[in-house]
Design an enzyme around this catalytic site. Sequence first.
Site, short mmCIF file in Angstrom:
data_model
loop_
_atom_site.label_atom_id
_atom_site.label_comp_id
_atom_site.label_asym_id
_atom_site.label_seq_id
_atom_site.Cartn_x
_atom_site.Cartn_y
_atom_site.Cartn_z
N ASN A 261 8.33 8.23 17.24
CA ASN A 261 7.18 8.93 16.70
C ASN A 261 7.33 9.21 15.43
O ASN A 261 8.15 10.09 15.16
CB ASN A 261 6.63 10.10 17.64
N TRP A 262 6.95 8.30 14.41
CA TRP A 262 7.33 8.62 13.17
C TRP A 262 6.69 9.61 12.25
O TRP A 262 6.81 10.10 11.28
CB TRP A 262 7.01 7.39 12.16
N LYS A 263 5.57 10.26 13.01
CA LYS A 263 4.92 11.26 12.59
C LYS A 263 4.42 11.09 10.93
O LYS A 263 4.03 9.71 10.71
CB LYS A 263 5.58 12.67 12.55
N HIS B 47 -0.43 14.82 21.65
CA HIS B 47 0.81 15.50 20.97
C HIS B 47 0.50 16.92 20.70
O HIS B 47 -0.50 17.27 20.32
CB HIS B 47 1.26 14.66 19.78
N GLU C 3 1.42 18.48 18.34
CA GLU C 3 1.02 18.91 16.97
C GLU C 3 -0.54 18.53 16.86
O GLU C 3 -1.15 19.32 15.96
CB GLU C 3 1.83 17.95 15.91
N GLU D 219 7.13 16.89 26.54
CA GLU D 219 7.79 17.33 25.31
C GLU D 219 7.54 18.95 25.16
O GLU D 219 6.59 19.37 24.86
CB GLU D 219 7.01 16.77 24.18
N GLY E 148 11.69 18.93 17.06
CA GLY E 148 12.14 19.14 15.75
C GLY E 148 12.85 20.34 15.52
O GLY E 148 13.29 20.56 14.24
N SER F 138 13.93 16.58 20.36
CA SER F 138 15.30 16.40 19.89
C SER F 138 16.15 15.34 20.43
O SER F 138 17.34 16.03 20.66
CB SER F 138 15.96 17.98 19.60
N GLY G 194 11.13 11.74 17.76
CA GLY G 194 10.86 11.95 16.34
C GLY G 194 11.78 11.60 15.17
O GLY G 194 12.02 10.61 15.03
N GLY G 195 12.33 12.78 15.07
CA GLY G 195 13.51 12.46 13.83
C GLY G 195 14.53 11.34 13.96
O GLY G 195 14.75 10.52 12.92
P1 13P Z 1 12.05 15.37 17.67
O1 13P Z 1 12.58 14.17 18.28
O2 13P Z 1 11.82 15.40 16.08
O3 13P Z 1 12.13 16.61 18.05
O4 13P Z 1 10.30 15.12 17.69
C1 13P Z 1 9.82 15.17 19.17
C2 13P Z 1 8.35 14.62 19.06
O5 13P Z 1 7.43 15.34 18.91
C3 13P Z 1 8.21 13.10 19.48
O6 13P Z 1 6.80 13.10 19.87
#
Ligand code: 13P
Length: 253
Positions: free
Chosen positions: A9-11, A95, A97, A167, A173, A213, A234-235
């Site tokens: 998930n590149w956000k 999600h 967010e 999640e 993050g 994470s 994500g990251g």
């Molecule tokens: P991180 O892997 O950066 O913690 O993000 C998780 C996430 O929100 C994936 O959708």
Amino acid sequence: MRKPIIAGNWKMYKTLSEAKQFAEEVKGLAPDPVKLDTVICAPALFLDQLAQVVKDSPVYVGAQTMHSESEGAFTGEVSPVQLADLGVDFVILGHSERREYFNETDEAVNKKVHAAFDHYLIPIICVGETLEEREAGNTTSKVEGQVEKALADLTADQVKRAVIAYEPIWAIGTGKTATSEDANEVCGAIRAKVESLFGQNVAEAVRVQYGGSVKPENIEELLTMEHIDGALVGGASLQPASFLKLLEAGANA
Ligand code: 13P
């Protein structure tokens, strides 16, 4: 046997040229699709070109959100019809967010899940608790409630094809991962909830990912767990080298 699924998930990261370069680098090295489903969930702006870059490769393209209506006067939104038309196969829905910053409710998520199936998109449905909810002992009830509302009025066949991503919000993050045991416990509770709603066959088929994470250093252990069928990342999905390590772990799980 459930096939593992690793989704990046590149956000709201990367430019178009960076996105294309990433896809060019990864597409030839992604594992055999018999062993693993590989998904890149990119900003909507890049989906058209990314879908063209990864065509005929094992990599699927996913969106990070969408509207539930097929078309209409919804300024700034993207519809499931538009995504499907580009060759997008997956869509992240609900999600944390989106729930937190864009007021997405369980009811809205449910509508979007229905819309995804109506247009042959596979939803990656996100659920998870806040730190306060975990500390108050409310993790399971929160997550089970989100699962039940997201899956309301779906058919058993649809739920079999859905992906649910657990999640925990406090792990996103932050560098804090849930322990593999804790993550497995909640993913198991999600599966049990699916069983109570749709029966054993569906519960055995639905794939449950962990997200929060996830990194090359912790993914292997997470994937040894009975109820964890993959990761939503994500990251650590932003650099080809790190994403490829995650894919390798997924293919060997
Ligand atoms: P991180 O892997 O950066 O913690 O993000 C998780 C996430 O929100 C994936 O959708």
